[in-house]
Motif scaffolding. Structure first.
Motif, PDB file in Angstrom:
ATOM      1  N   ASP A  14       0.834  -1.206   0.000  1.00 16.43           N
ATOM      2  CA  ASP A  14       0.000   0.000   0.000  1.00 16.43           C
ATOM      3  C   ASP A  14       0.867   1.253   0.000  1.00 16.43           C
ATOM      4  OD1 ASP A  14      -2.285   1.529  -0.052  1.00 16.43           O
ATOM      5  OD2 ASP A  14      -2.528   1.561   2.128  1.00 16.43           O
ATOM      6  N   ARG A  15       1.781   1.301  -0.997  1.00 22.99           N
ATOM      7  CA  ARG A  15       2.705   2.427  -1.115  1.00 22.99           C
ATOM      8  C   ARG A  15       2.771   2.925  -2.554  1.00 22.99           C
ATOM      9  NH1 ARG A  15       8.046   0.014   1.945  1.00 22.99           N
ATOM     10  NH2 ARG A  15       7.473   0.544   4.082  1.00 22.99           N
ATOM     11  N   ALA A  16       3.257   4.145  -2.669  1.00 22.03           N
ATOM     12  CA  ALA A  16       3.608   4.661  -3.989  1.00 22.03           C
ATOM     13  C   ALA A  16       4.913   4.009  -4.433  1.00 22.03           C
ATOM     14  CB  ALA A  16       3.773   6.176  -3.928  1.00 22.03           C
ATOM     15  N   VAL A  17       5.150   4.030  -5.724  1.00 23.89           N
ATOM     16  CA  VAL A  17       6.411   3.537  -6.273  1.00 23.89           C
ATOM     17  C   VAL A  17       7.320   4.752  -6.458  1.00 23.89           C
ATOM     18  CG1 VAL A  17       7.488   2.457  -8.270  1.00 23.89           C
ATOM     19  CG2 VAL A  17       5.302   1.586  -7.405  1.00 23.89           C
ATOM     20  N   VAL A  18       8.450   4.767  -5.766  1.00 26.69           N
ATOM     21  CA  VAL A  18       9.241   5.999  -5.688  1.00 26.69           C
ATOM     22  C   VAL A  18      10.631   5.897  -6.315  1.00 26.69           C
ATOM     23  CG1 VAL A  18       7.999   6.750  -3.632  1.00 26.69           C
ATOM     24  CG2 VAL A  18      10.088   5.418  -3.379  1.00 26.69           C
ATOM     25  N   HIS A  19      10.938   4.769  -6.949  1.00 26.08           N
ATOM     26  CA  HIS A  19      12.328   4.650  -7.418  1.00 26.08           C
ATOM     27  C   HIS A  19      12.644   5.621  -8.556  1.00 26.08           C
ATOM     28  CE1 HIS A  19      10.155   1.638  -9.945  1.00 26.08           C
ATOM     29  NE2 HIS A  19      10.928   2.119 -10.889  1.00 26.08           N
ATOM     30  N   MET A  20      11.633   6.086  -9.290  1.00 28.36           N
ATOM     31  CA  MET A  20      11.913   7.056 -10.357  1.00 28.36           C
ATOM     32  C   MET A  20      12.511   8.344  -9.795  1.00 28.36           C
ATOM     33  SD  MET A  20       8.866   5.352 -10.822  1.00 28.36           S
ATOM     34  CE  MET A  20       7.569   6.555 -10.693  1.00 28.36           C
ATOM     35  N   ALA A  21      12.080   8.710  -8.580  1.00 32.63           N
ATOM     36  CA  ALA A  21      12.593   9.932  -7.959  1.00 32.63           C
ATOM     37  C   ALA A  21      14.076   9.827  -7.648  1.00 32.63           C
ATOM     38  CB  ALA A  21      11.816  10.237  -6.677  1.00 32.63           C
ATOM     39  N   GLN A  22      14.596   8.603  -7.503  1.00 33.22           N
ATOM     40  CA  GLN A  22      15.998   8.417  -7.164  1.00 33.22           C
ATOM     41  C   GLN A  22      16.920   8.760  -8.338  1.00 33.22           C
ATOM     42  OE1 GLN A  22      16.884   7.603  -3.962  1.00 33.22           O
ATOM     43  NE2 GLN A  22      14.679   7.818  -3.628  1.00 33.22           N
ATOM     44  N   ARG A  23      16.371   8.792  -9.532  1.00 32.24           N
ATOM     45  CA  ARG A  23      17.208   9.099 -10.697  1.00 32.24           C
ATOM     46  C   ARG A  23      16.775  10.384 -11.398  1.00 32.24           C
ATOM     47  NH1 ARG A  23      14.963   3.333 -12.583  1.00 32.24           N
ATOM     48  NH2 ARG A  23      13.077   3.921 -13.706  1.00 32.24           N
ATOM     49  N   ALA A  24      15.866  11.130 -10.774  1.00 32.32           N
ATOM     50  CA  ALA A  24      15.392  12.387 -11.340  1.00 32.32           C
ATOM     51  C   ALA A  24      16.421  13.493 -11.154  1.00 32.32           C
ATOM     52  CB  ALA A  24      14.068  12.787 -10.690  1.00 32.32           C
ATOM     53  N   GLU A  25      16.344  14.505 -11.996  1.00 26.10           N
ATOM     54  CA  GLU A  25      17.301  15.625 -11.932  1.00 26.10           C
ATOM     55  C   GLU A  25      17.263  16.307 -10.576  1.00 26.10           C
ATOM     56  OE1 GLU A  25      18.394  19.752 -14.363  1.00 26.10           O
ATOM     57  OE2 GLU A  25      16.730  18.474 -15.010  1.00 26.10           O
ATOM     58  N   ALA A  26      16.072  16.413  -9.989  1.00 25.45           N
ATOM     59  CA  ALA A  26      15.945  17.086  -8.690  1.00 25.45           C
ATOM     60  C   ALA A  26      16.762  16.376  -7.624  1.00 25.45           C
ATOM     61  CB  ALA A  26      14.476  17.144  -8.275  1.00 25.45           C
ATOM     62  N   ARG A  27      16.819  15.066  -7.690  1.00 28.67           N
ATOM     63  CA  ARG A  27      17.594  14.336  -6.689  1.00 28.67           C
ATOM     64  C   ARG A  27      19.088  14.552  -6.907  1.00 28.67           C
ATOM     65  NH1 ARG A  27      20.410   8.773  -6.268  1.00 28.67           N
ATOM     66  NH2 ARG A  27      20.959   8.851  -4.067  1.00 28.67           N
ATOM     67  N   VAL A  28      19.531  14.572  -8.148  1.00 30.24           N
ATOM     68  CA  VAL A  28      20.953  14.779  -8.432  1.00 30.24           C
ATOM     69  C   VAL A  28      21.402  16.156  -7.946  1.00 30.24           C
ATOM     70  CG1 VAL A  28      22.679  14.908 -10.286  1.00 30.24           C
ATOM     71  CG2 VAL A  28      20.872  13.182 -10.378  1.00 30.24           C
ATOM     72  N   GLU A  29      20.466  17.099  -7.863  1.00 31.75           N
ATOM     73  CA  GLU A  29      20.792  18.446  -7.395  1.00 31.75           C
ATOM     74  C   GLU A  29      20.549  18.624  -5.896  1.00 31.75           C
ATOM     75  OE1 GLU A  29      18.350  20.893  -9.850  1.00 31.75           O
ATOM     76  OE2 GLU A  29      19.644  20.676 -11.624  1.00 31.75           O
ATOM     77  N   SER A  30      20.177  17.541  -5.210  1.00 31.10           N
ATOM     78  CA  SER A  30      19.827  17.639  -3.794  1.00 31.10           C
ATOM     79  C   SER A  30      21.040  17.562  -2.882  1.00 31.10           C
ATOM     80  CB  SER A  30      18.854  16.506  -3.430  1.00 31.10           C
ATOM     81  OG  SER A  30      19.533  15.248  -3.428  1.00 31.10           O
ATOM     82  N   ALA A  31      20.846  17.973  -1.624  1.00 38.31           N
ATOM     83  CA  ALA A  31      21.911  17.902  -0.622  1.00 38.31           C
ATOM     84  C   ALA A  31      22.263  16.449  -0.315  1.00 38.31           C
ATOM     85  CB  ALA A  31      21.471  18.624   0.652  1.00 38.31           C
ATOM     86  N   GLU A  32      21.261  15.574  -0.337  1.00 38.55           N
ATOM     87  CA  GLU A  32      21.514  14.148  -0.070  1.00 38.55           C
ATOM     88  C   GLU A  32      22.485  13.578  -1.098  1.00 38.55           C
ATOM     89  OE1 GLU A  32      21.104  10.077  -1.362  1.00 38.55           O
ATOM     90  OE2 GLU A  32      19.867  11.622  -2.305  1.00 38.55           O
ATOM     91  N   TYR A  33      22.236  13.873  -2.374  1.00 42.73           N
ATOM     92  CA  TYR A  33      23.105  13.352  -3.429  1.00 42.73           C
ATOM     93  C   TYR A  33      24.488  13.987  -3.344  1.00 42.73           C
ATOM     94  CZ  TYR A  33      24.694  11.790  -7.995  1.00 42.73           C
ATOM     95  OH  TYR A  33      25.418  11.198  -9.004  1.00 42.73           O
ATOM     96  N   ALA A  34      24.541  15.266  -3.022  1.00 36.83           N
ATOM     97  CA  ALA A  34      25.832  15.946  -2.902  1.00 36.83           C
ATOM     98  C   ALA A  34      26.681  15.303  -1.807  1.00 36.83           C
ATOM     99  CB  ALA A  34      25.619  17.431  -2.606  1.00 36.83           C
ATOM    100  N   GLY A  35      26.044  14.937  -0.685  1.00 34.11           N
ATOM    101  CA  GLY A  35      26.771  14.282   0.390  1.00 34.11           C
ATOM    102  C   GLY A  35      27.291  12.913  -0.017  1.00 34.11           C
TER     103      GLY A  35
END
Length: 323
Positions: free
Chosen positions: A94-115
């Motif tokens: 009973d969840r959304a599927v979120v793996h697409m967000a892991q490879r989206a441009e917004a994630r690559v520009e995030s603080a998490e990815y930078a770390g």
């Protein structure tokens, strides 16, 4: 809440036509179909430098049109829309599927990815010679597959993968490493997976407090801290990311260390481009839709119970295990 279920695929009007089509094609030999060059050309689809050749499938161009009509009648377009809108299409959890967000441009520009990238660069610029990833299932198969596939881009420390609870697997890897120059990454969503944590404990004993020590990739950072991993060496990811899709997340850290953050970001960009293609391309040119409908054609109409994945390149030899 999960989107309402659509009509059963096999009760759709197009399914009857496809059943009749399958009955007619069953008696034909593939070589007879391949003799039609116009058919063969019409069953090749391209996106950038990717090519999907369906001409070796037992079908006609008209069959593809019927399959796409089946996709339309069973509401595939709305299901794709629901997927990208974050609807809870993962029914079992009973969840959304979120793996697409892991490879989206917004994630690559995030603080998490930078770390994550900064840590990878620190390892690559250090005296570390070996990185051992301890995991199982998706925490092992995806990163191991990509490391093998992109071996020609590897210019960092040697990356090893350990998954078998049989200590011989870990022993054989450790035999070629030195504690003073080896980083061990424990990858586990819950950080309680029995096989993984047993190997992690053995590796911790082998390190004996020397050298680079250990890092953790997990959706349970508190458990990793309690186990003894330093706060600044714990990299988390969304617990909604499924195992086979997790390599795009922090689970891909050993890959990033091996090939570098820039190449890793390039891989993510390619995956994101395919996501966008899947979301927006019309069905008749949509590679994921076409390949998915081939599975339905072969299994539900042609009666082929087995599905073979045979890599065309030796560097993709781990793809079937991951898929």
């Amino acid at each position: 809440m999960a989107p309402a279920r659509n009509m059963s695929m096999l009760s759709a009007k197009a399914a009857k036509s496809l059943a009749e089509e399958a009955a007619g094609l069953n008696g034909l030999h593939l070589r007879d179909l391949l003799a039609d060059s116009a058919r063969s050309r019409g069953l090749v689809y391209e996106l950038g430098d990717l090519r999907v050749d369906l001409s070796r499938q037992k079908l006609r161009t008209e069959t593809v049109a019927m399959l796409l009509e089946l996709a339309s009648q069973t509401g595939l377009a709305k299901k794709i829309e629901a997927l990208f809108a974050g609807a809870h299409i993962n029914r079992s959890e009973d969840r959304a599927v979120v793996h697409m967000a892991q490879r989206a441009e917004a994630r690559v520009e995030s603080a998490e990815y930078a770390g994550l990238a900064a840590f990878a660069d620190t390892v690559r610029d250090s005296d570390i010679t070996d990185v051992i990833n301890i995991g199982i299932g998706g925490s092992d198969l995806g990163p191991a597959m990509v490391s093998a596939a992109l071996a020609s881009h590897a210019d960092g420390p040697a990356v090893h993968y350990v998954s078998n609870v049989d200590p011989a697997h870990l022993h054989d890897v450790l035999a070629g490493c030195t504690p003073d120059t080896t980083l061990v990454i424990t990858t586990s969503k819950t950080f309680t997976t029995a096989e993984t944590m047993r190997n992690a404990a053995l590796a911790r004993d082998w390190l004996g407090g020397r050298g680079p020590g250990m890092a953790a990739v997990t959706a349970a950072p508190k458990v990793a801290r309690d186990w003894g991993v330093a706060e600044d060496r714990i990299f988390d990811f969304d617990e909604g990311v499924g195992g086979r899709y997790s390599l795009w997340s922090a689970v891909g850290l050993p890959v990033m260390i091996g090939i570098g953050p820039d190449h890793f970001a390039g891989m993510l960009a390619g995956a994101a481009a395919m996501d966008e293609h899947f979301r927006t391309a019309p069905f008749e040119a949509n590679l994921p839709v076409l390949m998915g409908m081939m599975r339905i054609w072969n299994r539900n109409f042609m009666g082929h119970a087995a599905h073979g994945i045979m890599p065309y390149d030796q560097r993709l030899h781990l793809l079937p295990a991951w898929a």
